[in-house]
Write a protein that holds these residues in place. Structure first.
Motif, PDB file in Angstrom:
ATOM      1  N   MET A  64       0.848  -1.197   0.000  1.00 30.22           N
ATOM      2  CA  MET A  64       0.000   0.000   0.000  1.00 30.22           C
ATOM      3  C   MET A  64       0.882   1.244   0.000  1.00 30.22           C
ATOM      4  N   ALA A  65       0.559   2.221  -0.841  1.00 27.01           N
ATOM      5  CA  ALA A  65       1.358   3.433  -0.952  1.00 27.01           C
ATOM      6  C   ALA A  65       1.360   4.210   0.356  1.00 27.01           C
ATOM      7  N   LEU A  66       2.487   4.825   0.671  1.00 30.39           N
ATOM      8  CA  LEU A  66       2.654   5.553   1.920  1.00 30.39           C
ATOM      9  C   LEU A  66       1.582   6.615   2.109  1.00 30.39           C
ATOM     10  N   THR A  67       1.219   7.307   1.035  1.00 33.00           N
ATOM     11  CA  THR A  67       0.298   8.438   1.135  1.00 33.00           C
ATOM     12  C   THR A  67      -1.169   8.030   1.106  1.00 33.00           C
ATOM     13  N   SER A  68      -1.464   6.743   1.024  1.00 35.52           N
ATOM     14  CA  SER A  68      -2.860   6.309   0.887  1.00 35.52           C
ATOM     15  C   SER A  68      -3.673   6.524   2.155  1.00 35.52           C
ATOM     16  N   ARG A  69      -3.011   6.719   3.301  1.00 35.67           N
ATOM     17  CA  ARG A  69      -3.733   6.882   4.564  1.00 35.67           C
ATOM     18  C   ARG A  69      -4.156   8.328   4.829  1.00 35.67           C
ATOM     19  N   ILE A  70      -3.694   9.268   4.039  1.00 32.96           N
ATOM     20  CA  ILE A  70      -3.917  10.679   4.352  1.00 32.96           C
ATOM     21  C   ILE A  70      -4.853  11.303   3.322  1.00 32.96           C
ATOM     22  N   SER A  71      -5.783  12.134   3.803  1.00 29.43           N
ATOM     23  CA  SER A  71      -6.697  12.834   2.908  1.00 29.43           C
ATOM     24  C   SER A  71      -7.064  14.167   3.531  1.00 29.43           C
ATOM     25  N   LEU A  72      -7.604  15.064   2.702  1.00 27.92           N
ATOM     26  CA  LEU A  72      -8.045  16.367   3.187  1.00 27.92           C
ATOM     27  C   LEU A  72      -9.442  16.248   3.775  1.00 27.92           C
ATOM     28  N   GLY A  73      -9.656  16.882   4.934  1.00 34.10           N
ATOM     29  CA  GLY A  73     -10.980  16.914   5.524  1.00 34.10           C
ATOM     30  C   GLY A  73     -11.659  18.225   5.233  1.00 34.10           C
ATOM     31  N   GLY A  74     -12.915  18.363   5.626  1.00 32.66           N
ATOM     32  CA  GLY A  74     -13.639  19.611   5.427  1.00 32.66           C
ATOM     33  C   GLY A  74     -14.181  19.729   4.025  1.00 32.66           C
ATOM     34  N   ASP A  75     -14.599  20.949   3.683  1.00 37.11           N
ATOM     35  CA  ASP A  75     -15.182  21.183   2.376  1.00 37.11           C
ATOM     36  C   ASP A  75     -14.125  21.082   1.300  1.00 37.11           C
ATOM     37  N   GLY A 109       7.342   1.430  -0.365  1.00 35.84           N
ATOM     38  CA  GLY A 109       7.927   0.441   0.523  1.00 35.84           C
ATOM     39  C   GLY A 109       9.164  -0.247  -0.004  1.00 35.84           C
ATOM     40  N   VAL A 110       9.642   0.148  -1.173  1.00 31.23           N
ATOM     41  CA  VAL A 110      10.881  -0.428  -1.717  1.00 31.23           C
ATOM     42  C   VAL A 110      12.072   0.160  -0.964  1.00 31.23           C
ATOM     43  N   GLU A 111      13.032  -0.678  -0.579  1.00 30.47           N
ATOM     44  CA  GLU A 111      14.208  -0.203   0.154  1.00 30.47           C
ATOM     45  C   GLU A 111      15.475  -0.399  -0.667  1.00 30.47           C
ATOM     46  N   ARG A 112      16.442   0.469  -0.413  1.00 31.04           N
ATOM     47  CA  ARG A 112      17.748   0.346  -1.042  1.00 31.04           C
ATOM     48  C   ARG A 112      18.800   0.885  -0.089  1.00 31.04           C
ATOM     49  N   GLU A 113      20.065   0.569  -0.373  1.00 32.29           N
ATOM     50  CA  GLU A 113      21.159   1.036   0.468  1.00 32.29           C
ATOM     51  C   GLU A 113      21.290   2.549   0.381  1.00 32.29           C
ATOM     52  N   TRP A 114      21.714   3.161   1.485  1.00 33.53           N
ATOM     53  CA  TRP A 114      21.991   4.598   1.516  1.00 33.53           C
ATOM     54  C   TRP A 114      23.202   4.903   0.648  1.00 33.53           C
ATOM     55  N   SER A 115      23.118   5.981  -0.102  1.00 35.24           N
ATOM     56  CA  SER A 115      24.252   6.462  -0.892  1.00 35.24           C
ATOM     57  C   SER A 115      24.344   7.973  -0.732  1.00 35.24           C
ATOM     58  N   TRP A 116      25.504   8.463  -0.301  1.00 34.77           N
ATOM     59  CA  TRP A 116      25.618   9.891  -0.041  1.00 34.77           C
ATOM     60  C   TRP A 116      25.746  10.708  -1.315  1.00 34.77           C
ATOM     61  N   ASP A 117      26.089  10.061  -2.458  1.00 32.31           N
ATOM     62  CA  ASP A 117      26.303  10.831  -3.680  1.00 32.31           C
ATOM     63  C   ASP A 117      25.393  10.398  -4.824  1.00 32.31           C
ATOM     64  N   ARG A 118      24.303   9.671  -4.539  1.00 28.98           N
ATOM     65  CA  ARG A 118      23.376   9.285  -5.600  1.00 28.98           C
ATOM     66  C   ARG A 118      22.717  10.533  -6.180  1.00 28.98           C
ATOM     67  N   GLU A 119      22.551  10.558  -7.493  1.00 29.93           N
ATOM     68  CA  GLU A 119      21.939  11.703  -8.158  1.00 29.93           C
ATOM     69  C   GLU A 119      20.598  11.291  -8.761  1.00 29.93           C
ATOM     70  N   ASP A 120      19.502  11.756  -8.147  1.00 31.52           N
ATOM     71  CA  ASP A 120      18.153  11.526  -8.658  1.00 31.52           C
ATOM     72  C   ASP A 120      17.591  12.843  -9.182  1.00 31.52           C
ATOM     73  N   ASP A 121      16.730  12.758 -10.208  1.00 31.39           N
ATOM     74  CA  ASP A 121      16.078  13.997 -10.633  1.00 31.39           C
ATOM     75  C   ASP A 121      14.993  14.360  -9.613  1.00 31.39           C
ATOM     76  N   ALA A 122      14.424  15.536  -9.764  1.00 30.71           N
ATOM     77  CA  ALA A 122      13.512  16.067  -8.756  1.00 30.71           C
ATOM     78  C   ALA A 122      12.305  15.172  -8.536  1.00 30.71           C
ATOM     79  N   THR A 123      11.769  14.573  -9.610  1.00 34.11           N
ATOM     80  CA  THR A 123      10.593  13.718  -9.477  1.00 34.11           C
ATOM     81  C   THR A 123      10.919  12.457  -8.700  1.00 34.11           C
ATOM     82  N   VAL A 124      12.025  11.818  -9.028  1.00 36.77           N
ATOM     83  CA  VAL A 124      12.429  10.590  -8.329  1.00 36.77           C
ATOM     84  C   VAL A 124      12.778  10.904  -6.880  1.00 36.77           C
ATOM     85  N   ARG A 125      13.468  12.009  -6.644  1.00 35.74           N
ATOM     86  CA  ARG A 125      13.911  12.370  -5.300  1.00 35.74           C
ATOM     87  C   ARG A 125      12.736  12.512  -4.336  1.00 35.74           C
TER      88      ARG A 125
END
Length: 303
Positions: free
Chosen positions: A1-12, A272-288
Motif C-alpha cells: 500500500m502506498a505511503l500516502t494512501s492513509r492521508i486525505s483532506l478533511g472539510g469542504d 515500501g521499496v528499500e535500497r542502500e543509503w548512498s551519499w552521492d546518488r543523483e536523482d532527478d527532482a521527481t524521483v527524489r
C-alpha cells in the motif's frame, strides 16, 4: 500500500486551483509523488486499518516569515513513514521488514518517547495510542505551532481511538513543549535539565533540510536521549534540499561530539521499496520526492 494512501483532506472541498492541482498530481503525472500534505485551512484525516477511528490533524497557521519558514504548516511524508513504522512494529502487523532495514524494530510500548521538530506530531500520536509510557512533543517555541500541537495531541491521543487491547499513554504523561534545538540552558529547571537523558526513544521526522542546524539537532538528541545501550534515536527525512545538504548530519565526528553514533541507515520509497543509503546518488527532482532516508542513532561507545 502506498505511503500516502492513509492521508486525505478533511472539510469542504477546496475551490482553489492550486489545491486541486496538488491533489491531482498523481493522476496527471503517475510517477510524481506528493511529499507534503495540507495547509492551515484544511484539516487532514489520517486513516489506519489498525486504529478504531481516523486521526484528525490541524496544521499550524503561520504568522509572519519566521513561522512560515518552519514549514510546520504541512504534514510531510517522513512523518507518515515514521508513524507507520512505529505502528507496524509495536503492533506486530505487516510482517517482518525486508531489505536494508531488516532487523530494525520501531517498537514503543512501555518506552519514554520524545519528538523533536514535531510539526503535526503524527509519530508522537501513534506512540501515545500504542502504549508508550510517556510522550513529550516539542517544536520551535512559536505560539501558532505549539497551540496547534497541543490541540492535536489532546484530540487524538484518546483510548477511544487506540487499537483494541492497546494501552493508551495516560494524559498526565503527555506534554507539549517549545524547544529550540541546541538551546539547553543549565538553569532551565522546567524542561531541559529535568529531562536530560530521560527518553528511551527520540523521534526526528524531516528535520535535516537545514545544514546550519545539524550541530544544534545533534546537541538536543544527545542531551535528551537516555545514556543506555538500548536507547535509540529514529530519523526519517526527505531529500527536499538535496542529498548533499543532508549527508553532513551523519558525519561520524559530528555525531560523536554529541555522544552519538550511527547504527543503521538506508533508503525507502513511498511504495515500501528499500535500497542502500548512498551519499552521492543523483536523482532527478521527481524521483527524489519518492525517497526517504531512514536512520538509527545510538549512544557512542567509549570515551
Amino acid at each position: 500500500m502506498a505511503l500516502t494512501s492513509r492521508i486525505s483532506l478533511g472539510g469542504d472541498e477546496s475551490a482553489d486551483p492550486e489545491d486541486f492541482l496538488s491533489t491531482s498530481l498523481g493522476v496527471v503525472f503517475p510517477d510524481d509523488a506528493t511529499n507534503q500534505h495540507g495547509d492551515a485551512g484544511h484539516r487532514l484525516v489520517y486513516t489506519s486499518p489498525h486504529l478504531r477511528k481516523p486521526l484528525l490533524l490541524d496544521l499550524a497557521d503561520p504568522v509572519g516569515e519566521v513561522d512560515r519558514g518552519l514549514f510546520s504548516h504541512f504534514l510531510w511524508n517522513a512523518s507518515l513513514l515514521l508513524a507507520e513504522l512505529v505502528e507496524r512494529d509495536t503492533l506486530g502487523v505487516g510482517g517482518a521488514a525486508a531489505g536494508p532495514g531488516a532487523g530494525v524494530s520501531f517498537h514503543v510500548g512501555g518506552k519514554a518517547v520524545l519528538e523533536l521538530g514535531a510539526g503535526a506530531a503524527l509519530p508522537s500520536m501513534m506512540a501515545g495510542l500504542l502504549g508508550a509510557r510517556r510522550v513529550v512533543v516539542t517544536d520551535y517555541p512559536a505560539v501558532a505551532v505549539l497551540t496547534t500541537l497541543a490541540a492535536n495531541i489532546a484530540r487524538n491521543i484518546q483510548p477511544a481511538l487506540s487499537p483494541p487491547g492497546a494501552a493508551t499513554t495516560p494524559a498526565s504523561s503527555i506534554l507539549v513543549r517549545g524547544h529550540s534545538w541546541g538551546e539547553l540552558p543549565a538553569d532551565d529547571a522546567a524542561f531541559c535539565q529535568p529531562n536530560r537523558h530521560a527518553f528511551d526513544r527520540v523521534l526526528v521526522a524531516d528535520c535535516l533540510w537545514m545544514p546550519w542546524q545539524h550541530a544544534n539537532l545533534h546537541r538536543s538528541v544527545g542531551h535528551f536521549l537516555a545514556a543506555t545501550a538500548e536507547a535509540r534515536c529514529w530519523i526519517v527525512a526527505g531529500f527536499h534540499t538535496g542529498r548533499g545538504k543532508m549527508r553532513g548530519f551523519f558525519a561520524a565526528g559530528a555525531l560523536r561530539a554529541a555522544g552519538l553514533a550511527l547504527e543503521r541507515i538506508w533508503e525507502r520509497d513511498c511504495d515500501g521499496v528499500e535500497r542502500e543509503w548512498s551519499w552521492d546518488r543523483e536523482d532527478d527532482a521527481t524521483v527524489r520526492k519518492r525517497w526517504l532516508v531512514v536512520a538509527v542513532l545510538k549512544r557512542a561507545e567509549g570515551p
